[in-house]
Write an enzyme that holds these catalytic residues in place. Structure first.
Site, PDB file in Angstrom:
ATOM      1  N   ASP A  90      15.231   5.704  -4.285  1.00 38.23           N
ATOM      2  CA  ASP A  90      14.484   6.020  -3.062  1.00 38.23           C
ATOM      3  C   ASP A  90      13.525   7.179  -3.294  1.00 38.23           C
ATOM      4  OD1 ASP A  90      13.731   5.826  -0.441  1.00 38.23           O
ATOM      5  OD2 ASP A  90      15.528   6.771   0.387  1.00 38.23           O
ATOM      6  N   ASN A  93      12.851  -4.689   3.150  1.00 41.51           N
ATOM      7  CA  ASN A  93      11.556  -4.326   2.565  1.00 41.51           C
ATOM      8  C   ASN A  93      10.476  -5.403   2.804  1.00 41.51           C
ATOM      9  OD1 ASN A  93      12.945  -2.616  -0.366  1.00 41.51           O
ATOM     10  ND2 ASN A  93      12.261  -1.789   1.585  1.00 41.51           N
ATOM     11  N   ARG A 102       7.663  -4.420   5.179  1.00 34.93           N
ATOM     12  CA  ARG A 102       6.621  -3.438   4.855  1.00 34.93           C
ATOM     13  C   ARG A 102       5.254  -4.116   4.939  1.00 34.93           C
ATOM     14  NH1 ARG A 102       8.625   0.944   0.373  1.00 34.93           N
ATOM     15  NH2 ARG A 102      10.506   1.482   1.508  1.00 34.93           N
TER      16      ARG A 102
END
Ligand code: FPP
Length: 248
Positions: free
Chosen positions: A21, A69, A72
């Site tokens: 991260d 994700n 995104r």
């Protein structure tokens, strides 16, 4: 004494899992685009894979792309998928040089065809390597994995290939995407965030957790050694008392 010298090779974690991260924040802190953070993150992937293999760690699982994700911005998703393909193609030598076998967990059917091809090429080329297995979690989420396992168990019960009386933890584990991989002994999350973020929820039941303040692109050899040294200082009790563990 260096950090590396402090590591007891006899007591290494067999499987280390990492939530990588902070790529975006690292880039921002340098006044760069988010993508530069992901590119620099790939450098960390190489360094950590080499470091783990050199130490003698058997499994390294990297949370490279979660199911969440996909939400995104399309541009970033596409850039990450391209980076994955380019990295797999350019790093085949790194896999070979270090005897690393590639494996993958997650909802792979959801990945673009190009990514799936690149993954199967590297998996086929590294199939016989056994120094370390690097597992990429792609389009992965633990709740998806658990629900998927339950669906497949229901199908097998319906087809009478499985009797509901037989279902126990051991059988359940066989329906997870990690069926051939031991549970992680150490989980590392970088960037000072203290969350599991839908990663390996079943498998992390007894895993030691290590949180690093470093952003993933800054997480290199010394940081990895630090996590292993910290792990070796823990007393793993698995629900037992300290006295039981010491007297065993
Ligand atoms: C987290 O940083 C990182 C990711 C979502 C992707 C991880 C991908 C790589 C390291 C590169 C590709 C990987 C391989 C294996 C080729 P973030 O973007 O969430 O950072 P932020 O929280 O600071 O925004």
């Amino acid at each position: 004494m260096s950090l590396k010298e402090k590591i007891d090779i006899e007591r290494l974690p067999n499987h280390v899992a990492i939530i990588m991260d902070g790529n975006g924040r690292w880039a921002k802190s340098k006044g760069k685009e988010r993508f530069c953070g992901h590119q620099e993150g790939v450098e960390s992937v190489r360094v950590i894979a080499e470091t783990a293999a050199e130490l003698g760690i058997q499994y390294l699982t990297l949370y490279a792309f979660s199911k969440e994700n996909w939400n995104r911005p399309t541009e970033e998703v596409n850039a990450l998928m391209n980076l994955l393909v380019m990295t797999l193609e350019s790093e085949l030598e790194t896999f070979k040089k270090n005897g690393i076998k590639l494996d993958v967990i997650g909802d792979i059917d959801n990945l673009p065809q190009e990514s799936r091809t690149a993954l199967s090429n590297v998996m086929a080329a590294t199939e016989s390597f056994n120094r370390m297995t690097m597992v990429l979690a792609l389009s992965y989420s633990a709740r998806w994995e658990i629900v998927n396992a339950i669906r497949n168990i229901a199908i097998d019960v319906e087809n009478q290939q499985l009797n509901s009386e037989m279902i126990n933890e051991k059988i359940f584990t066989k329906y997870l995407t990690t069926c051939n991989i031991p549970d992680p002994e150490l989980l590392i999350r970088t960037s000072g965030e203290y969350r599991i973020s839908n990663f390996l929820l079943w498998q992390l039941a007894y895993t030691e957790l290590f949180f690093s303040q470093k952003y993933w692109p800054e997480f290199r050899r010394e940081e990895f050694y630090e996590a292993v040294v910290d792990f070796q200082g823990r007393e793993r009790r698995f629900g037992k008392t300290s006295e039981q563990i010491k007297g065993k």
